[in-house]
Design a protein around this motif. Structure first.
Motif, PDB file in Angstrom:
ATOM      1  N   GLY A  36      37.989  49.199  48.983  1.00 48.63           N
ATOM      2  CA  GLY A  36      37.524  50.334  49.762  1.00 48.63           C
ATOM      3  C   GLY A  36      36.167  50.012  50.365  1.00 48.63           C
ATOM      4  O   GLY A  36      35.965  48.960  50.963  1.00 48.63           O
ATOM      5  N   GLY A  37      35.220  50.878  50.165  1.00 50.87           N
ATOM      6  CA  GLY A  37      33.878  50.640  50.679  1.00 50.87           C
ATOM      7  C   GLY A  37      32.960  49.957  49.686  1.00 50.87           C
ATOM      8  O   GLY A  37      31.762  49.788  49.962  1.00 50.87           O
ATOM      9  N   LEU A  38      33.479  49.554  48.526  1.00 48.36           N
ATOM     10  CA  LEU A  38      32.648  48.947  47.484  1.00 48.36           C
ATOM     11  C   LEU A  38      32.685  47.433  47.582  1.00 48.36           C
ATOM     12  O   LEU A  38      33.745  46.815  47.676  1.00 48.36           O
ATOM     13  N   HIS A  39      31.507  46.823  47.550  1.00 43.99           N
ATOM     14  CA  HIS A  39      31.375  45.368  47.527  1.00 43.99           C
ATOM     15  C   HIS A  39      31.141  44.975  46.072  1.00 43.99           C
ATOM     16  O   HIS A  39      30.020  45.051  45.562  1.00 43.99           O
ATOM     17  N   ILE A  40      32.187  44.549  45.381  1.00 40.96           N
ATOM     18  CA  ILE A  40      32.145  44.410  43.930  1.00 40.96           C
ATOM     19  C   ILE A  40      31.678  43.028  43.491  1.00 40.96           C
ATOM     20  O   ILE A  40      30.877  42.901  42.558  1.00 40.96           O
ATOM     21  N   LEU A  41      32.181  41.976  44.124  1.00 38.99           N
ATOM     22  CA  LEU A  41      31.756  40.608  43.821  1.00 38.99           C
ATOM     23  C   LEU A  41      31.198  39.978  45.082  1.00 38.99           C
ATOM     24  O   LEU A  41      31.771  40.130  46.165  1.00 38.99           O
TER      25      LEU A  41
END
Length: 286
Positions: free
Chosen positions: A19-24
């Motif tokens: 989604g809109g999350l930049h996790i790594l």
């Protein structure tokens, strides 16, 4: 002069967006064969997401992951066991109505070739394979000290024993690489120490390579050869566990900027105050 040995696991510039999350964010590291590699970091650092990439639950947005020289990103999740990769999860996934041996034997399904019909009627090849699987699991039962619980339903056993059963089931896959997602989650200090003994015994006896996520720093410093520290999906450092938890950047990631109030993190093997996600850290990254 001999050529350098290629790592068993190679992770290069892995990015993960959901989604809109930049996790790594550009995660890169290697794991050598027979190494005990640990992954630590505050809540929300991306540790389990990284393990989900390695176990093909998530497909990275960018980057590469190779196991023994082969791209894991081209392998289906169901094919990981055939490559020799096994995983445990934070939450138990045992069959409570079944006994210990039945649960452990399930780990050997990839090695069994019986068809649906013969399996359903438990006849011929299916019956032979079942007997062979049970025989093959007996050394694991002995190795992890589960013999006294063999014929008891899982639901009647203590939580620490259930964690050990889950470990045995993962090892029944005969993995070269074992992924452990917070194996000590929900355990008290005594149970954690006991589980650490069993994990170390299994690694040494079976020669398996381990990648472990864990919040208990005593367990990390005792078992780990190296520690990768993540903070908001970014690699902070990769070094020995004791050096990692003494790194000012790591202490800051866990505690915010008030590092002058932190205890010596190497004294007890824990990072200062038990690593809650405090208000200081939230305010720092707001």
């Amino acid at each position: 002069m001999s050529a350098p040995v290629a790592p068993l696991l190679e992770v290069r510039d892995v990015e993960l967006r959901i989604g809109g999350l930049h996790i790594l964010r550009g995660v890169t590291f290697d794991v050598r064969e027979n190494e005990f590699f640990t992954v630590i970091g505050p809540n929300g650092a991306g540790k389990t997401s990284l393990l989900n990439v390695l176990s093909r639950i998530y497909h990275p947005t960018a980057g590469s992951v190779a196991f023994d020289g082969r791209s894991l990103l081209e392998v289906r999740r169901t094919g990981l066991a055939d490559l020799g990769i096994a995983r445990t999860f934070q939450n138990l996934a045992l069959f409570e109505h079944m006994d210990v041996m039945d649960n452990v034997v399930l780990g050997r399904q990839r090695l069994m070739r019986s068809g649906v019909l013969t399996g359903a009627v438990w006849w011929g090849r299916a019956r032979r394979e079942e007997a062979e699987a049970r025989q093959a699991c007996e050394p694991l039962i002995d190795l992890l000290g589960l013999g006294d619980f063999l014929n008891r339903p899982i639901r009647d056993l203590p939580y620490g024993i259930k964690k050990r059963i889950e470990l045995a089931r993962a090892l029944a896959v005969e993995p070269r690489l074992l992924l452990l997602d917070e194996p000590a989650a929900g355990m008290n200090d005594e149970e954690t120490e006991e589980l650490a003994d069993w994990i170390l015994t299994a690694k040494q006896e079976l020669g398996v390579t381990v990648v472990m996520i864990e919040h208990d720093m005593g367990m990390v410093t005792r078992l780990g050869d190296r520690a990768l520290v993540l903070d908001f999906g970014t690699v902070v450092t990769i070094e020995s566990p004791r050096a990692a938890i003494a790194d000012p950047r790591v202490i800051s990631a866990y505690l915010g900027d008030e590092t002058e109030e932190a205890d010596d993190p190497t004294a007890t093997g824990t990072i200062a105050v038990g690593i809650p996600l405090g208000q200081d850290r939230k305010a720092k990254h707001a």
